[in-house]
Structures are given as structure tokens and as C-alpha cells.
Design a protein around this motif. Structure first.
Motif, PDB file in Angstrom:
ATOM      1  N   UNK A  53       0.842  -1.189   0.000  1.00 28.85           N
ATOM      2  CA  UNK A  53       0.000   0.000   0.000  1.00 28.85           C
ATOM      3  C   UNK A  53       0.879   1.241   0.000  1.00 28.85           C
ATOM      4  N   UNK A  54       0.503   2.203  -0.827  1.00 28.29           N
ATOM      5  CA  UNK A  54       1.172   3.504  -0.874  1.00 28.29           C
ATOM      6  C   UNK A  54       0.218   4.535  -0.279  1.00 28.29           C
ATOM      7  N   UNK A  55       0.755   5.394   0.564  1.00 31.75           N
ATOM      8  CA  UNK A  55      -0.031   6.476   1.142  1.00 31.75           C
ATOM      9  C   UNK A  55       0.391   7.785   0.504  1.00 31.75           C
ATOM     10  N   UNK A  56      -0.577   8.501  -0.033  1.00 30.07           N
ATOM     11  CA  UNK A  56      -0.327   9.813  -0.621  1.00 30.07           C
ATOM     12  C   UNK A  56      -0.780  10.880   0.371  1.00 30.07           C
ATOM     13  N   UNK A  57       0.049  11.890   0.549  1.00 33.01           N
ATOM     14  CA  UNK A  57      -0.312  13.040   1.377  1.00 33.01           C
ATOM     15  C   UNK A  57      -0.247  14.276   0.492  1.00 33.01           C
ATOM     16  N   UNK A  58      -1.309  15.047   0.516  1.00 36.62           N
ATOM     17  CA  UNK A  58      -1.439  16.238  -0.314  1.00 36.62           C
ATOM     18  C   UNK A  58      -1.503  17.454   0.609  1.00 36.62           C
ATOM     19  N   UNK A  59      -0.455  18.263   0.615  1.00 38.53           N
ATOM     20  CA  UNK A  59      -0.450  19.482   1.414  1.00 38.53           C
ATOM     21  C   UNK A  59      -1.002  20.609   0.565  1.00 38.53           C
ATOM     22  N   UNK A  60      -2.109  21.179   1.002  1.00 40.36           N
ATOM     23  CA  UNK A  60      -2.771  22.269   0.289  1.00 40.36           C
ATOM     24  C   UNK A  60      -2.483  23.554   1.060  1.00 40.36           C
ATOM     25  N   UNK A  61      -1.768  24.486   0.419  1.00 43.50           N
ATOM     26  CA  UNK A  61      -1.382  25.738   1.065  1.00 43.50           C
ATOM     27  C   UNK A  61      -1.947  26.911   0.282  1.00 43.50           C
ATOM     28  N   UNK A  62      -2.540  27.846   0.995  1.00 45.68           N
ATOM     29  CA  UNK A  62      -3.024  29.074   0.370  1.00 45.68           C
ATOM     30  C   UNK A  62      -1.847  30.041   0.296  1.00 45.68           C
ATOM     31  N   UNK A  63      -1.256  30.164  -0.887  1.00 47.72           N
ATOM     32  CA  UNK A  63      -0.112  31.057  -1.076  1.00 47.72           C
ATOM     33  C   UNK A  63      -0.547  32.455  -1.530  1.00 47.72           C
ATOM     34  N   UNK A  64      -1.831  32.657  -1.644  1.00 49.13           N
ATOM     35  CA  UNK A  64      -2.346  33.957  -2.075  1.00 49.13           C
ATOM     36  C   UNK A  64      -2.530  34.910  -0.913  1.00 49.13           C
ATOM     37  N   UNK A  65      -3.250  36.003  -1.178  1.00 51.52           N
ATOM     38  CA  UNK A  65      -3.469  37.007  -0.140  1.00 51.52           C
ATOM     39  C   UNK A  65      -4.937  37.168   0.225  1.00 51.52           C
ATOM     40  N   UNK A  66      -5.793  36.241  -0.234  1.00 49.17           N
ATOM     41  CA  UNK A  66      -7.202  36.255   0.143  1.00 49.17           C
ATOM     42  C   UNK A  66      -7.609  34.867   0.638  1.00 49.17           C
TER      43      UNK A  66
ATOM     44  N   UNK B 297      -0.887  -1.258  -4.378  1.00 50.63           N
ATOM     45  CA  UNK B 297      -0.125  -1.501  -5.594  1.00 50.63           C
ATOM     46  C   UNK B 297      -0.503  -2.844  -6.224  1.00 50.63           C
ATOM     47  N   UNK B 298      -0.300  -2.909  -7.528  1.00 46.12           N
ATOM     48  CA  UNK B 298      -0.605  -4.122  -8.291  1.00 46.12           C
ATOM     49  C   UNK B 298       0.673  -4.645  -8.934  1.00 46.12           C
ATOM     50  N   UNK B 299       0.598  -5.819  -9.451  1.00 43.04           N
ATOM     51  CA  UNK B 299       1.745  -6.381 -10.169  1.00 43.04           C
ATOM     52  C   UNK B 299       2.090  -5.514 -11.380  1.00 43.04           C
ATOM     53  N   UNK B 300       1.077  -4.977 -12.026  1.00 41.50           N
ATOM     54  CA  UNK B 300       1.319  -4.096 -13.179  1.00 41.50           C
ATOM     55  C   UNK B 300       2.127  -2.864 -12.758  1.00 41.50           C
ATOM     56  N   UNK B 301       1.852  -2.318 -11.576  1.00 39.79           N
ATOM     57  CA  UNK B 301       2.632  -1.181 -11.067  1.00 39.79           C
ATOM     58  C   UNK B 301       4.088  -1.584 -10.880  1.00 39.79           C
ATOM     59  N   UNK B 302       4.302  -2.763 -10.289  1.00 39.36           N
ATOM     60  CA  UNK B 302       5.661  -3.244 -10.054  1.00 39.36           C
ATOM     61  C   UNK B 302       6.387  -3.480 -11.372  1.00 39.36           C
ATOM     62  N   UNK B 303       5.691  -4.036 -12.344  1.00 39.82           N
ATOM     63  CA  UNK B 303       6.292  -4.279 -13.654  1.00 39.82           C
ATOM     64  C   UNK B 303       6.679  -2.968 -14.337  1.00 39.82           C
ATOM     65  N   UNK B 304       5.855  -1.963 -14.158  1.00 33.04           N
ATOM     66  CA  UNK B 304       6.104  -0.644 -14.762  1.00 33.04           C
ATOM     67  C   UNK B 304       7.283   0.061 -14.077  1.00 33.04           C
ATOM     68  N   UNK B 305       7.475  -0.209 -12.801  1.00 31.52           N
ATOM     69  CA  UNK B 305       8.611   0.357 -12.079  1.00 31.52           C
ATOM     70  C   UNK B 305       8.359   1.667 -11.370  1.00 31.52           C
TER      71      UNK B 305
END
Length: 85
Positions: free
Chosen positions: A1-14, A52-60
Motif C-alpha cells: 500500500x502507498x499512502x499519498x499526502x497532499x499538502x494544500x497551502x493558500x499562497x495567495x493574499x485572500x 499496488x498491483x503487479x502491473x505497477x511493479x512491472x512498470x517500475x
């Protein structure tokens, strides 16, 4: 299993209206903290998991592109996409 973390930052001024969400190119269910807004300079962390799947591993490698979504008043706004592999 792969864990994805998405950091969402408001870089604007509003403040960005919520709910803040993330979509990705893999079609995963991305979980974000429930928030009504994201002030300038503030961040939230969203997450998803992928078995993950075998296809993912095969793809690298696994590549995922994500985009954050929010609003400014009644206007929907999206971040620039960001890719990780």
C-alpha cells in the motif's frame, strides 16, 4: 500500500472558501479535513491510499497528479496540478 499526502497551502493574499478538496489522476478517494475556509499562509493535509498491483511493479513507478479545489465567493478555483512519482 502507498499512502499519498497532499499538502494544500493558500499562497495567495485572500481567504479561499471551503470545503477544500483534492482530486487526482488515479481516481482515489482523497480525504481532507472539513474546513470552511483556508486563510492566506495556512495549510491543510489531505490523504489517500492505494494498493499496488503487479502491473505497477512491472512498470517500475507510479505517477499521480493532484489538483486542489476551493472557492472565492461563488467562483470555483483550482490549484495548478502537481505531479509526484
Amino acid at each position: 500500500t502507498i499512502y499519498f499526502f497532499f499538502d494544500v497551502t493558500n499562497t495567495g493574499n485572500t481567504t479561499i472558501g471551503g470545503p477544500i478538496s483534492v482530486t487526482d489522476s488515479m481516481g482515489l478517494t482523497v480525504n481532507c479535513p472539513l474546513t470552511s475556509s483556508l486563510d492566506p499562509g495556512r495549510s491543510i493535509r489531505c490523504s489517500a491510499s492505494y494498493v499496488t498491483t503487479q502491473a505497477d511493479l512491472d512498470k517500475g513507478s507510479i505517477e499521480n497528479t493532484a489538483t486542489a479545489h476551493g472557492s472565492f465567493g461563488v467562483t470555483a478555483i483550482d490549484s495548478a496540478p502537481d505531479t509526484a512519482s
